[in-house]
Design an enzyme around this catalytic site. Structure first.
Site, mmCIF file in Angstrom:
data_model
loop_
_atom_site.group_PDB
_atom_site.id
_atom_site.type_symbol
_atom_site.label_atom_id
_atom_site.label_comp_id
_atom_site.label_asym_id
_atom_site.label_seq_id
_atom_site.Cartn_x
_atom_site.Cartn_y
_atom_site.Cartn_z
ATOM 1 N N ARG A 212 -8.438 -9.587 4.003
ATOM 2 C CA ARG A 212 -7.428 -9.060 4.924
ATOM 3 C C ARG A 212 -7.656 -7.568 5.160
ATOM 4 N NH1 ARG A 212 -2.180 -6.666 3.922
ATOM 5 N NH2 ARG A 212 -0.549 -7.288 5.433
ATOM 6 N N GLN B 172 2.153 -11.667 10.500
ATOM 7 C CA GLN B 172 2.554 -10.440 9.805
ATOM 8 C C GLN B 172 1.497 -9.348 9.933
ATOM 9 O OE1 GLN B 172 1.378 -9.236 6.248
ATOM 10 N NE2 GLN B 172 3.330 -9.206 5.138
ATOM 11 N N GLN C 8 0.827 -1.194 0.000
ATOM 12 C CA GLN C 8 0.000 0.000 0.000
ATOM 13 C C GLN C 8 0.870 1.256 0.000
ATOM 14 O OE1 GLN C 8 -3.287 -1.760 3.005
ATOM 15 N NE2 GLN C 8 -3.655 0.349 2.413
ATOM 16 N N HIS D 213 -0.069 -3.379 11.206
ATOM 17 C CA HIS D 213 1.086 -4.110 11.733
ATOM 18 C C HIS D 213 1.346 -3.888 13.219
ATOM 19 C CE1 HIS D 213 2.052 -5.757 7.863
ATOM 20 N NE2 HIS D 213 1.967 -4.549 7.335
ATOM 21 N N SER E 207 4.964 -5.912 3.254
ATOM 22 C CA SER E 207 3.612 -6.000 3.827
ATOM 23 C C SER E 207 2.689 -6.747 2.866
ATOM 24 C CB SER E 207 3.096 -4.595 4.154
ATOM 25 O OG SER E 207 1.843 -4.634 4.784
ATOM 26 N N LEU E 208 1.688 -6.060 2.330
ATOM 27 C CA LEU E 208 0.790 -6.660 1.343
ATOM 28 C C LEU E 208 1.554 -7.304 0.186
ATOM 29 C CD1 LEU E 208 -1.959 -6.919 -0.224
ATOM 30 C CD2 LEU E 208 -1.463 -4.624 -1.095
#
Length: 317
Positions: free
Chosen positions: A116, A255, A11, A206, A91-92
């Site tokens: 998610r 995560q 993102q 996170h 991340s993503l």
């Protein structure tokens, strides 16, 4: 050929028209159609037309960034690109990396990342959480500042602030409840941070406040087919390469409510022998981070036909 790794952005790298540079490339078109079928909506139109505000909604950003990264990867493959020695995603972007490595299908990944995103958004009411980028301090100093800020707040207040994205040696993102993040920004500026920039996000990604989202993701992941990756994937949470699908699922769960150890991920790719690291997907965010983490690495970005040609030339040298 130069040994190389691919990394996939998350993102923040989205933009309206971010796939337009590929024109009507058949591989990109087929990837968009596959994802649209899986999501039950025209994802290509959303990427092409926006508007920006709709594209920036977490529930849209996560699937569109997944699709954009996978599209660039598939073009690379279709145009004769060799396999990298390893992949990773920020991340993503870890989901894009798992699709590229053959561990997860795009048809399964697209609805999974939308789930998610929804779970993350629902975990903390809008406005209750916050994130900020701390510039000019090392990670240990940021951790210490967060601890000081949290200690200054009432123990029973439920306020939380944590270091969650270790992006480069002098850039760490913090997240948590808004009051605690605001306090930490004050403390960290007093400790010498050059800047403490609030991020325009809708949830404290996170952080430990995302644990309800992580648990929801655990249930969903149990139903999603996963295979051993055919290319090593360095994960965010442990900076480890897993081959057992159960361990991959567990790492994805943790995560969601744990830190992105990006500095260590880039270092791990280098330790595996990568002389070049290529950002696969829209933007150049990871390209910049890579150069700051390791100025000796050859870094490049792949997001349209021109950069595809550049990457091929770089790796052939």
């Amino acid at each position: 050929m130069t040994a190389f790794a691919f990394v996939f952005p998350g993102q923040g790298s989205q933009s309206v028209g971010m796939l337009d540079g590929w024109g009507d490339h058949p591989v990109v078109r087929a990837t968009l159609e596959e994802a649209s079928d899986a999501l039950g909506e025209d994802i290509g139109r959303l990427i092409h037309e926006g508007p920006k505000e709709v594209l920036a909604l977490t529930t849209n950003t996560q699937p569109v960034m997944l699709v954009a990264g996978v599209a660039a990867w598939r073009v690379w493959q279709a145009e004769g690109g060799a396999d990298p020695i390893a992949v990773a995603g920020h991340s993503l972007g870890e989901y894009s990396a798992l699709v590229a490595a053959g561990a997860l299908s795009l048809a399964d990944a697209a609805p999974l990342v939308r789930f998610r995103a929804q779970a993350m958004q629902q975990a903390v009411p809008v406005g209750a959480g916050a994130m900020a980028a701390i510039l000019g301090l090392d990670a240990d100093a940021v951790r210490a500042g967060c601890a000081e800020a949290q200690a200054s707040l009432a123990p029973d207040s439920g306020e939380v602030v944590e270091a969650v994205n270790f992006n480069d040696p002098a850039q760490t993102v913090i997240a948590g409840s808004k009051a605690a993040v605001d306090k930490a920004c004050e403390v960290l500026k007093a400790r010498g941070a050059k800047r403490a920039l609030p991020l325009p996000v809708s949830a404290p990604f996170h952080s430990s406040l995302m644990r309800p989202a992580a648990e929801a993701l655990r249930e969903r992941l149990a139903t999603v087919p996963l295979q051993a990756p055919r290319i090593p994937v360095v994960n965010n949470i442990d900076v480890a390469v897993e081959t057992d699908p159960a361990r991959i699922r567990d790492a994805l769960v943790r995560q969601a409510a744990g830190p992105v150890r990006w500095v260590e991920c880039v270092q791990a790719l280098r330790a595996r022998g990568a002389q070049a690291i290529v950002e696969c997907g829209p933007g150049k965010v990871l390209l910049g981070l890579t150069k700051r983490i390791d100025p000796q690495v050859q870094a490049a970005a792949l997001y349209d036909p021109a950069t595809l040609t550049e990457v091929k030339a770089l790796l052939a040298a």
